[in-house]
Write a protein that holds these residues in place. Structure first.
Motif, PDB file in Angstrom:
ATOM      1  N   LYS A   1      -1.918  -1.053   4.796  1.00 46.74           N
ATOM      2  CA  LYS A   1      -1.331   0.201   5.654  1.00 46.74           C
ATOM      3  C   LYS A   1      -2.903   0.935   5.318  1.00 46.74           C
TER       4      LYS A   1
ATOM      5  N   HIS B   1       0.853  -1.320  14.800  1.00 48.84           N
ATOM      6  CA  HIS B   1       1.458  -1.869  13.400  1.00 48.84           C
ATOM      7  C   HIS B   1       2.249  -2.448  14.379  1.00 48.84           C
TER       8      HIS B   1
ATOM      9  N   SER C   1       9.033   1.440  10.770  1.00 54.45           N
ATOM     10  CA  SER C   1       9.318   0.786   9.181  1.00 54.45           C
ATOM     11  C   SER C   1      10.754   0.887   9.264  1.00 54.45           C
TER      12      SER C   1
ATOM     13  N   LYS D   1      10.846  -6.088  12.371  1.00 50.79           N
ATOM     14  CA  LYS D   1      10.029  -6.561  13.160  1.00 50.79           C
ATOM     15  C   LYS D   1      10.064  -7.694  12.579  1.00 50.79           C
TER      16      LYS D   1
ATOM     17  N   ASP E   1       3.703  -7.302  11.691  1.00 52.15           N
ATOM     18  CA  ASP E   1       3.301  -6.123  11.326  1.00 52.15           C
ATOM     19  C   ASP E   1       2.250  -5.081  11.458  1.00 52.15           C
TER      20      ASP E   1
HETATM   21 MN    MN Z   1       5.012  -1.951   8.712  1.00 48.79          MN
END
Ligand code: MN
Ligand code: O2Y
Length: 582
Positions: A203, A223, A245, A249, A272
């Motif tokens: 991230k 993302h 989040s 996904k 991701d």
């Molecule tokens: Mn993520």
């Protein structure tokens, strides 16, 4: 000395480790580190029959997730971080956090992890160097990135790398900071050994720092998962999708076609993060910069994600799952029968009341183990995108799927997407948290400028991907989900592909183009007509209520909000028959 050696030397003078180890990424090095972590209890070996080559790590109970309130963008100007990020001036950040690194690695080993984000040798790829005192971080970075000598080879003694300094410090949340210096392309993280806070390639680099590089260099760091869809005719489409989040996904990226649709094939490119750039053919091309998955374990089961289950059946690092005394890992959703004598994620006997595995427990596993990986997942040129999907978790309001009218409208749809809060998170049910492009916690600069960058990127490609919005989570009045989700989501992907090829039927509504009830292939799915109608319905009153909420959200960006966004909001208001001006 190379620039990398100089920086590492400087860091060592501050953190004062007993020794410095440059990681080569080899199997032998990994085995040595794992041996040391087994000896000191950082890792526990799992049952060799049930989970061959796999280990359990328990993080500190106060260090179990990303900590957004301790994550800062340290741009020179507060305005450049924008209203959605925590901000500290660079000098203030350094003054506050440098003392926490002072002597932090005394008596410990300092590991230097050179790594590449993106396929080796790809024009997309970028080098990072993480310095850490956590061997657990080294073992995870080895899975999640292309790590070691190959990264130094790509760097070739140059200075084009993103430095990331990490120390677990004393793990106290009072002394935990995750700082990003976008102008210097530098990351400092202290006080956490967990996931997104500590695996700096993910991230911190691949989204927060990379998003600022992408803005400056004309590409995008998003993302998003990337999937490959092959039709029975052999036609192939690549689709990227952004969801907040923990909205599935990984499940969508590894989708298994339902039995009645065996001619269709979904393959995984990434789950991701996606780096996108315009290709010479006028299309937008995407790569997955990661080499592994750091996925949420609870909810992963043979029905929800069989590909993930196979992927994590061996050579996996599990963090904060439950385990039997014999070392068989277990989590909610793995099966319906928790074994007897289970130890919970903290290693205490599970009393069967709370959760056995932590809700944010994770697997770290190489993408090479995933049976659904696309043959092109490491293509240095990336894959060309036919469509981009955005989605949130909305119990009401948003239909199952709609298509944006054009790129600019798609940017508006993405910028205003949101998820409804659950009682557990806020105490208030149904409050919409706007999460533009699912990047709220990950955009390294002012999101008003970020919307502008998205709008510009639409003009940088002559054949932009079509943009869609989905909502797998619509509920009836009793709170039951209306759409079966998981493998059945393929039906929605197929409508998108039909739209792209000019065949799919749609009806124009104020929010976008919604499938006609007969446009979705529902063969073999027992979905009542009334349910389908609700799933595809656009309620004008409910959408009219969104307008002032979106206006209030946009107002936060002041002069940084591109005019095109205001125009899109006005357009929506007009189509709904309400007035809106920002
Ligand atoms: Mn993520
Ligand atoms: O809690 C963490 O540190 C992990 S967060 C995470 C991990 C993998 C993929 N996505 C996310 C996320 O929060 O979006």
């Amino acid at each position: 000395m190379t620039p990398a050696e100089r920086w590492v030397d400087e860091v060592a003078r501050t953190t004062r480790p007993a020794r410095v180890v440059w990681c080569d990424g080899s199997l032998a090095e990994n085995e040595r580190l794992v041996g040391e972590m087994l000896a000191d209890g950082t890792l526990q070996k799992l049952d060799p029959q049930a989970a061959p080559g796999s280990y359990l790590h328990r993080s500190h109970p106060s260090d179990v997730a990303r900590t957004e309130h301790l994550t800062f963008i340290c741009s020179r100007e507060r305005e450049d971080a924008g209203p959605t990020n925590n901000w500290m001036a660079p000098a203030e950040g350094k003054a506050k956090v440098a003392p926490l690194f002072d002597g932090a690695m005394r008596g410990r080993t300092m590991y230097v992890i050179p790594y590449v984000m993106g396929p080796l040798g790809s024009p997309f790829s970028k080098v990072g160097i993480e310095v850490t005192d956590s061997p657990y971080v080294v073992a995870n970075m080895r899975i999640m990135t292309r790590m070691g000598q190959k990264a130094l080879d790509q760097l070739a003694g140059g200075s084009d790398f993103v430095p990331g300094l990490h120390s677990i410090g004393d793990l106290s949340p009072e002394r935990r900071y995750i700082l990003h210096f976008p102008e210097e392309r530098l990351i400092w993280s202290v006080g956490s050994g967990y996931g997104g806070n500590a695996l700096l390639g993910k991230k911190c680099f691949a989204l927060r720092i990379a998003s600022t590089m992408a803005r400056d260099q004309g590409w995008m760091a998003e993302h998003m998962l990337i999937l490959e869809l092959t039709l029975p005719s052999g036609e192939v489409h690549y689709v990227a999708a952004a969801f907040p989040s923990a909205c599935g996904k990984t499940n969508l990226a590894m989708l298994v076609a339902p039995l009645e649709m065996q001619g269709y094939k979904v393959r995984t490119v990434g789950d991701d993060i996606a780096w996108l750039r315009p290709g010479p053919d006028g299309r937008l091309w995407a790569v997955n910069p990661e080499a592994g998955f750091f996925g949420v374990v609870p909810g992963t089961g043979p029905e929800t994600n069989p590909n993930a289950i196979e992927t994590i059946s061996h050579d996996t690092i599990f963090t904060n799952v439950a385990v039997t005394p014999g070392g068989v890992p277990w989590w909610e959703g793995k099966d319906k029968h928790p074994p007897a004598d289970l130890l919970d994620w903290q290693g205490k006997p599970w009393d069967r009341t709370g959760k056995a595995a932590h809700p944010n427990s994770r697997f770290t596993v190489s993408a090479k183990q995933c049976p659904s990986m696309s043959s092109r997942w490491e293509d240095p040129q990336g894959v060309p995108l036919s469509a981009i999907i955005f989605g949130g978790r909305r119990g009401r309001v948003a239909p199952l799927v709609f298509q944006a009218f054009d790129w600019d409208h798609g940017v508006f749809v993405a910028a205003t997407m949101g998820s409804e809060t659950t009682a557990a998170a806020t105490g208030k049910v149904g409050v919409v948290r706007r999460d533009p492009m699912a990047m709220l916690p990950f955009c390294g600069y002012n999101m008003g400028d970020y919307f502008g960058h998205w709008l510009r990127m639409g003009t940088a490609v002559s054949k932009p991907p079509a943009i869609f919005h989905v909502n797998w989570f619509r509920q009836d009045a009793a709170g039951h989900f209306l759409w079966p989700g998981f493998g059945q989501n393929l039906r929605v992907l197929l409508w998108m592909v039909e739209r792209i090829s000019g065949k799919g039927k749609a009806v124009e509504t104020p929010i976008g183009l919604v499938p006609t009830p007969d446009a979705l292939n529902l063969e073999g799915l027992d979905l009542p007509k009334a349910t389908l109608e609700t799933l595809l319905s656009v309620n004008r009153e409910e959408w009219a209520d969104e307008v002032p909420e979106i206006r209030a959200f946009f107002e936060r960006f002041g002069a940084r909000l591109p005019e095109a966004m205001t125009r899109s909001l006005d357009g929506l208001a007009q189509r709904l028959g309400v007035t809106a001006s920002v």
